[in-house]
Enzyme design. Structure first.
Site, PDB file in Angstrom:
ATOM      1  N   HIS A  97       0.778  -1.129  -0.214  1.00 33.28           N
ATOM      2  CA  HIS A  97       0.025  -0.248   0.111  1.00 33.28           C
ATOM      3  C   HIS A  97       0.994   1.446   0.073  1.00 33.28           C
ATOM      4  CE1 HIS A  97       0.765  -1.107   4.612  1.00 33.28           C
ATOM      5  NE2 HIS A  97       0.391   0.537   4.403  1.00 33.28           N
ATOM      6  N   HIS A  99       1.832   5.194   1.200  1.00 30.98           N
ATOM      7  CA  HIS A  99       0.939   6.438   2.165  1.00 30.98           C
ATOM      8  C   HIS A  99       1.451   8.277   1.327  1.00 30.98           C
ATOM      9  CE1 HIS A  99       0.500   4.756   6.160  1.00 30.98           C
ATOM     10  NE2 HIS A  99       1.275   3.676   5.124  1.00 30.98           N
ATOM     11  N   GLU A 109       5.470   8.626   4.980  1.00 31.45           N
ATOM     12  CA  GLU A 109       5.745   8.173   7.271  1.00 31.45           C
ATOM     13  C   GLU A 109       7.242   8.738   7.654  1.00 31.45           C
ATOM     14  OE1 GLU A 109       2.474   6.206   8.142  1.00 31.45           O
ATOM     15  OE2 GLU A 109       2.677   7.754   7.508  1.00 31.45           O
ATOM     16  N   HIS A 122       5.444   0.937   1.118  1.00 31.21           N
ATOM     17  CA  HIS A 122       5.308  -0.557   2.051  1.00 31.21           C
ATOM     18  C   HIS A 122       4.748  -1.817   2.063  1.00 31.21           C
ATOM     19  CE1 HIS A 122       4.682   2.944   5.567  1.00 31.21           C
ATOM     20  NE2 HIS A 122       5.431   2.767   4.774  1.00 31.21           N
ATOM     21  N   THR A 205      -0.023   2.863  11.205  1.00 32.53           N
ATOM     22  CA  THR A 205      -1.703   3.228  11.393  1.00 32.53           C
ATOM     23  C   THR A 205      -2.121   2.350  13.116  1.00 32.53           C
ATOM     24  OG1 THR A 205      -1.937   1.273  10.132  1.00 32.53           O
ATOM     25  CG2 THR A 205      -1.818   4.234   9.456  1.00 32.53           C
TER      26      THR A 205
HETATM   27  O1  LIG Z   1      -2.859  -4.417   8.810  1.00 36.48           O
HETATM   28  C1  LIG Z   1      -3.322  -3.784   8.714  1.00 36.48           C
HETATM   29  N1  LIG Z   1      -4.474  -3.571   9.966  1.00 36.48           N
HETATM   30  C2  LIG Z   1      -5.239  -5.022   9.686  1.00 36.48           C
HETATM   31  C3  LIG Z   1      -5.102  -5.749  11.249  1.00 36.48           C
HETATM   32  C4  LIG Z   1      -4.529  -6.928  11.202  1.00 36.48           C
HETATM   33  C5  LIG Z   1      -4.911  -7.815  11.970  1.00 36.48           C
HETATM   34  C6  LIG Z   1      -4.231  -7.713  13.216  1.00 36.48           C
HETATM   35  C7  LIG Z   1      -3.716  -5.969  13.267  1.00 36.48           C
HETATM   36  C8  LIG Z   1      -4.165  -5.080  12.459  1.00 36.48           C
HETATM   37  N2  LIG Z   1      -2.645  -2.398   9.424  1.00 36.48           N
HETATM   38  C9  LIG Z   1      -1.040  -2.046   8.542  1.00 36.48           C
HETATM   39  C10 LIG Z   1      -0.435  -3.436   7.942  1.00 36.48           C
HETATM   40  C11 LIG Z   1       1.017  -2.840   7.485  1.00 36.48           C
HETATM   41  C12 LIG Z   1       1.507  -1.658   8.113  1.00 36.48           C
HETATM   42  C13 LIG Z   1       0.830  -0.877   8.224  1.00 36.48           C
HETATM   43  C14 LIG Z   1      -1.008  -0.507   8.963  1.00 36.48           C
HETATM   44  B1  LIG Z   1       1.459   0.837   7.811  1.00 36.48           B
HETATM   45  O2  LIG Z   1       1.762   0.384   9.270  1.00 36.48           O
HETATM   46  O3  LIG Z   1       1.146   1.454   7.494  1.00 36.48           O
HETATM   47  O4  LIG Z   1       2.625   0.022   7.014  1.00 36.48           O
HETATM   48  C15 LIG Z   1       2.747  -0.922   7.213  1.00 36.48           C
HETATM   49 ZN   LIG Z   2       2.085   1.849   5.461  1.00 38.67          ZN
END
Ligand SMILES: O=C(NCc1ccccc1)Nc1ccc2c(c1)[B-](O)(O)OC2
Ligand SMILES: [Zn+2]
Length: 231
Positions: A97, A99, A109, A122, A205
């Site tokens: 994804h 930013h 970020e 990312h 996030t």
């Molecule tokens: O996957 C995310 N949320 C859904 C979730 C599902 C299950 C457990 C926890 C979270 N968020 C997320 C994943 C990876 C990154 C970010 C945000 B980032 O920091 O933007 O860049 C790297």
């Molecule tokens: Zn990210």
């Protein structure tokens, strides 16, 4: 019951108040950080293994408007990220994804010596050696490995990024998704210079889980203004 307010980036729902709803946001290893190049230590033990990655090309990947940018769901059981700061574990691509900001002066970020880039890509991987799912991995300090690639604005457009942003007109609103017809090879997103900074951090996030081994490439990739700003 007060509905959990949508988190965002305004004074009333932004990073300064995330910890009220997402306790981990108040933790000791929160991302993003400003990368101070003068104090970043180069890993003197040359035994640190080389970081290696292998991806498949995929077509018909689903792209989602997250409300904060776009996200491409790309679970690749055949992908491998290993070595470097990742010890003996193998990490598998889950999604990537971006930013971005409203101008090319902001959007990344991470910052480097206080400087923000126009955007940041990312590539999100999870530890398949130790955990059974992404959600489980996100509960552990070594659960995720994320490759961060800075976007610099220049005159030449990036063909691979174009395949993605050319679909955004179909998903103007948060929660909408569509398929990317083109074949996407994540390898093409990486810069030619493979030098990187690495540190132990978190999701940037909510829920801000402290589960990410960050690997931020020093060399940005070049995209055009249109490819990295939303209107
Ligand atoms: O996957 C995310 N949320 C859904 C979730 C599902 C299950 C457990 C926890 C979270 N968020 C997320 C994943 C990876 C990154 C970010 C945000 B980032 O920091 O933007 O860049 C790297
Ligand atoms: Zn990210």
């Amino acid at each position: 019951r007060v509905m959990a307010a949508e988190w965002g980036y305004s004074p009333t729902n932004g990073p300064d108040v995330w910890a009220r709803l997402f306790p981990q946001a108040g933790g000791a290893r929160q991302s993003p950080v400003d990368i101070c190049t003068s104090i970043a230590s180069s890993d003197s033990n040359l035994e640190m293994k080389k970081l290696t990655f292998a991806y498949e090309s995929q077509s018909d990947l689903r792209i989602l408007n997250t409300g904060h940018g776009w996200k491409v769901e790309a679970p690749q059981s055949g992908s491998r990220l290993e070595g470097g700061p990742l010890g003996e574990d193998i990490y598998q691509l889950e999604q990537f994804h971006c930013h971005w900001g409203e101008t090319s002066a902001e959007g990344s970020e991470h910052t480097v010596d206080g400087r923000a880039y126009a955007g940041e890509l990312h590539l999100v991987h999870w530890n398949t050696t130790k955990y059974q799912s992404f959600a489980e991995a996100a509960q552990h300090p070594d659960g995720l490995a994320v490759l961060g690639v800075f976007f610099d604005v220049g005159n030449e457009s990036n063909d691979e990024i174009e395949k993605i942003v050319s679909t955004l007109s179909e998903i103007k609103f948060k929660g909408q998704f569509t398929d990317i017809p083109d074949v996407i090879d994540p390898t093409t997103f990486l810069p030619s210079g493979l030098g990187y900074w690495t540190y132990l951090g978190s999701l940037t996030t909510p829920p801000c889980n402290e589960c990410v081994i960050w690997i931020v490439y020093k060399e940005p990739i070049t995209v055009t203004e249109e490819q990295v700003t939303y209107h």
